[in-house]
Scaffold this motif. Structure first.
Motif, PDB file in Angstrom:
ATOM      1  N   LEU A   5       0.925  -1.199  -0.086  1.00  0.00           N
ATOM      2  CA  LEU A   5       0.585   0.016   0.264  1.00  0.00           C
ATOM      3  C   LEU A   5       1.347   1.008  -0.406  1.00  0.00           C
ATOM      4  O   LEU A   5       0.846   1.820  -1.144  1.00  0.00           O
ATOM      5  CB  LEU A   5      -0.681   0.627   1.480  1.00  0.00           C
ATOM      6  CG  LEU A   5      -1.799   1.078   1.551  1.00  0.00           C
ATOM      7  CD1 LEU A   5      -2.612   1.541   0.023  1.00  0.00           C
ATOM      8  CD2 LEU A   5      -2.727   1.691   2.506  1.00  0.00           C
ATOM      9  N   ARG A   6       1.452   1.085   0.807  1.00  0.00           N
ATOM     10  CA  ARG A   6       3.246   2.293   1.559  1.00  0.00           C
ATOM     11  C   ARG A   6       3.643   2.397  -0.586  1.00  0.00           C
ATOM     12  O   ARG A   6       3.730   3.977  -0.930  1.00  0.00           O
ATOM     13  CB  ARG A   6       3.941   2.363   2.323  1.00  0.00           C
ATOM     14  CG  ARG A   6       2.622   2.550   3.665  1.00  0.00           C
ATOM     15  CD  ARG A   6       4.373   2.212   4.442  1.00  0.00           C
ATOM     16  NE  ARG A   6       3.811   2.440   5.568  1.00  0.00           N
ATOM     17  CZ  ARG A   6       4.929   3.074   6.891  1.00  0.00           C
ATOM     18  NH1 ARG A   6       5.822   2.705   6.801  1.00  0.00           N
ATOM     19  NH2 ARG A   6       3.965   3.492   8.254  1.00  0.00           N
ATOM     20  N   GLU A   7       4.188   1.524  -0.927  1.00  0.00           N
ATOM     21  CA  GLU A   7       4.630   1.631  -2.729  1.00  0.00           C
ATOM     22  C   GLU A   7       3.637   2.668  -3.320  1.00  0.00           C
ATOM     23  O   GLU A   7       3.884   2.974  -4.061  1.00  0.00           O
ATOM     24  CB  GLU A   7       5.283   0.413  -2.803  1.00  0.00           C
ATOM     25  CG  GLU A   7       6.279   0.076  -1.673  1.00  0.00           C
ATOM     26  CD  GLU A   7       7.294  -1.768  -2.104  1.00  0.00           C
ATOM     27  OE1 GLU A   7       6.821  -1.522  -3.109  1.00  0.00           O
ATOM     28  OE2 GLU A   7       7.236  -1.924  -1.343  1.00  0.00           O
ATOM     29  N   LEU A   8       2.540   2.217  -3.070  1.00  0.00           N
ATOM     30  CA  LEU A   8       1.852   2.255  -4.460  1.00  0.00           C
ATOM     31  C   LEU A   8       1.599   3.738  -3.890  1.00  0.00           C
ATOM     32  O   LEU A   8       0.986   4.139  -4.937  1.00  0.00           O
ATOM     33  CB  LEU A   8       0.175   1.322  -4.200  1.00  0.00           C
ATOM     34  CG  LEU A   8       0.484  -0.168  -4.242  1.00  0.00           C
ATOM     35  CD1 LEU A   8      -0.882  -0.824  -4.674  1.00  0.00           C
ATOM     36  CD2 LEU A   8       0.224   0.228  -6.235  1.00  0.00           C
ATOM     37  N   MET A   9       0.767   3.954  -2.418  1.00  0.00           N
ATOM     38  CA  MET A   9       1.122   5.081  -2.665  1.00  0.00           C
ATOM     39  C   MET A   9       2.518   6.226  -2.697  1.00  0.00           C
ATOM     40  O   MET A   9       2.081   7.127  -3.445  1.00  0.00           O
ATOM     41  CB  MET A   9       1.014   6.139  -1.227  1.00  0.00           C
ATOM     42  CG  MET A   9      -0.251   5.388  -0.475  1.00  0.00           C
ATOM     43  SD  MET A   9      -0.075   5.024   1.341  1.00  0.00           S
ATOM     44  CE  MET A   9       0.233   6.956   2.226  1.00  0.00           C
TER      45      MET A   9
END
Length: 246
Positions: free
Chosen positions: A73-77
């Motif tokens: 999720l953080r990488e997609l953000m």
């Protein structure tokens, strides 16, 4: 087939019931967009699967159909945020250093506008399409300017670490301040205190610090970032003249 029951009128003294809002179907885009909203409001540490699910009015388990875990999720953000970074349309060999500097300053502008998102970038090998587009643009600018390929490949990583570190330091500072405090005004007062402290140091122990107080405390964060960029870019450019020798 039985007909639907007629709707009951609103009793006297009560407000009419509002229809329940139609819940937007969950998708990866919606999960990421919601997570960025939490990031901007509360910072990266607040972005948990449970917190994002709460914003979406669902349970954390439903999010795992769209993202594997908090790290993904953080990488997609980060990749979604990177889409806001403006890149040059075409490399200009005569201006490759200026263009590379503009890209770096643009990355810093976008990262610092999203709280501490740069923490995700630190140590991450980019694989998202928007992050890859930034690396592609940086490589294209350096190669157009004559930077040897091996040096260009290493320089992308070095520039990334410098930008990340500066953006993280900036958000660390602002995160410690109350919401009603102007960061720049507070910083100026703090620098004045540091300047007075350095001037009061014993000159026999710290002659250079005392003598260079004004130089040490001059310029703000943006100017210091730009200076560091100039140092890095001069170093990268020096490899053009010596054929890429390290």
């Amino acid at each position: 087939m039985a007909s639907a029951r007629p709707e009951m009128p609103t009793p006297p003294g009560r407000r009419p019931r509002r229809p329940a809002p139609t819940r937007q179907p969950l998708s990866q885009d919606l999960v990421v967009e919601t997570a960025i909203g939490v990031l901007d409001a509360e910072g990266l540490e607040a972005v948990t699967m449970r917190r994002v699910a709460q914003e979406l009015g669902t349970g954390p388990a439903s999010l795992y159909a769209h993202v594997a875990d908090k790290q993904e999720l953080r990488e997609l953000m980060l990749d979604r945020v990177a889409a806001e970074i403006r890149l040059p349309a075409e490399p200009d060999p005569a201006r490759w250093r200026e263009q590379l500097k503009e890209v770096a300053m643009e990355i810093r502008r976008v990262y610092t506008s999203h709280r501490d998102i740069a923490k995700v970038s630190m140590g991450l090998i980019p694989t998202g399409p928007n992050l890859l587009a930034i690396a592609e643009a940086q490589l294209g600018l350096m190669l157009a300017g004559g930077v040897p390929p091996k040096v260009a490949g290493l320089a992308v990583d070095t520039l990334g670490m410098y930008i990340d570190a500066d953006a993280i330091e900036d958000t660390f500072y602002t995160a410690t301040l109350p919401a009603d405090v102007d960061p720049w005004e507070h910083f100026q007062k703090y620098v004045d205190q540091i300047r007075d402290y350095l001037k009061a140091l014993p000159t026999d122990r710290y002659p250079h610090l005392v003598a260079l107080v004004d130089d040490l405390t001059d310029q703000g964060g943006a100017e210091r970032f730009e200076f560091g960029l100039d140092v890095l870019l001069r170093g990268i450019a020096s490899y053009i003249e010596d054929g890429g020798r390290k």
